[in-house]
Design an enzyme around this catalytic site. Sequence first.
Site, PDB file in Angstrom:
ATOM      1  N   CYS A  67      -2.456  14.021  21.483  1.00 47.17           N
ATOM      2  CA  CYS A  67      -1.497  13.747  20.412  1.00 47.17           C
ATOM      3  C   CYS A  67      -0.258  13.071  21.000  1.00 47.17           C
ATOM      4  O   CYS A  67       0.385  13.620  21.896  1.00 47.17           O
ATOM      5  CB  CYS A  67      -1.105  15.051  19.726  1.00 47.17           C
ATOM      6  SG  CYS A  67       0.105  14.776  18.425  1.00 47.17           S
ATOM      7  N   GLY A  91     -10.220   9.386   8.970  1.00 50.26           N
ATOM      8  CA  GLY A  91      -8.966  10.058   8.631  1.00 50.26           C
ATOM      9  C   GLY A  91      -8.169   9.297   7.598  1.00 50.26           C
ATOM     10  O   GLY A  91      -8.247   9.552   6.393  1.00 50.26           O
TER      11      GLY A  91
END
Length: 301
Positions: A125, A262
């Site tokens: 991330c 996503g």
Amino acid sequence: MLTTDICEVEFRNPLMLAAGIMGSNASSMNWILKSGAAGVVSKSFSLNPHPGYVNPTTVAVDGGIINAIGLSNPGVWNFKEELAKINRRGNVVIASIYGATPDEFAALVGEVQGLVDMIELNISCPHAMDGYGASIGQSCDLSHTIVSAAKDASDVPIIAKLTPNVTDICEIAVTCEDAGADALSLINTLGPGMKINIDVAKPVLSNRFGGMSGKAIKPIAVSNVYSVFEAVDIPLIGVGGIYSFEDVVEFIFAGARAVQIGTAIMDEGVEVFSKINQDLEKFMIEKGYDSIDEMVGIAHD
Ligand SMILES: Cc1cc2nc3c(=O)[nH]c(=O)nc-3n(C[C@H](O)[C@H](O)[C@H](O)COP(=O)(O)O)c2cc1C
């Protein structure tokens, strides 16, 4: 015809939900599964609850969105209740976990492995607090330590999710494979990116910087999958900017055995899964492909 497998886990089609989008609770993940995805990856969660960043945490830009959610989550003990409610019959459930130390990753694996088919390690991330996220996945040493610890603690296959924000993604991929990763998913968001509000002369996101997802990152994701396919022997899951069956085919031809979706859900709705499955099957019939397996990696010489 659409079935595929990763580490002997069977998927009825190659589509799954990517981590962080509609993956915070069982009801939305069950909705995604009903809508045609063969598997879901949960939102990444940690041992303890984490508030994440204050709003605004996402902003639309040309070609996608930039987000800095900051890995907000209610902690593993609350999240386990949601995982337990996901319909596993005929579906693949993957928990996405993150931590700062090998012990945290090992503890998380121990907590959730009985509830899921696979575990994805978020070591990638780009907007996590210090010590988490991409600071692990940008270092071969840290990636090795974390993946080994998770693998040692696990009875289910371990997927390491890679960041594109490195000089050489193949080096990290090989390191994760050596450390025992059973599969790799790639890519997490690209960046950091920034959007400035010109009326107030300030960055839009509260964290200022965020990770880019959506259509604009697809060529980078495809090229990363292509390169990593030549560097490792473990199966790959492609993710980044997938909106259509053509996108899925590109990732499979580059070397992915399955894909995650996503940002497209925010633009196209959950219908994107059934639409892609229908179109993909039509494409395979037209072109004479009998299985996903025979399509994997055929863009290589
Ligand atoms: C709002 C948002 C939240 C995300 N949260 C996570 C997360 O919790 N864990 C993770 O590994 N990836 C997370 N991602 C990255 C996605 O799983 C995916 O790797 C990336 O967005 C590229 O795929 P896409 O273009 O289909 O969205 C997030 C992405 C977005 C847009």
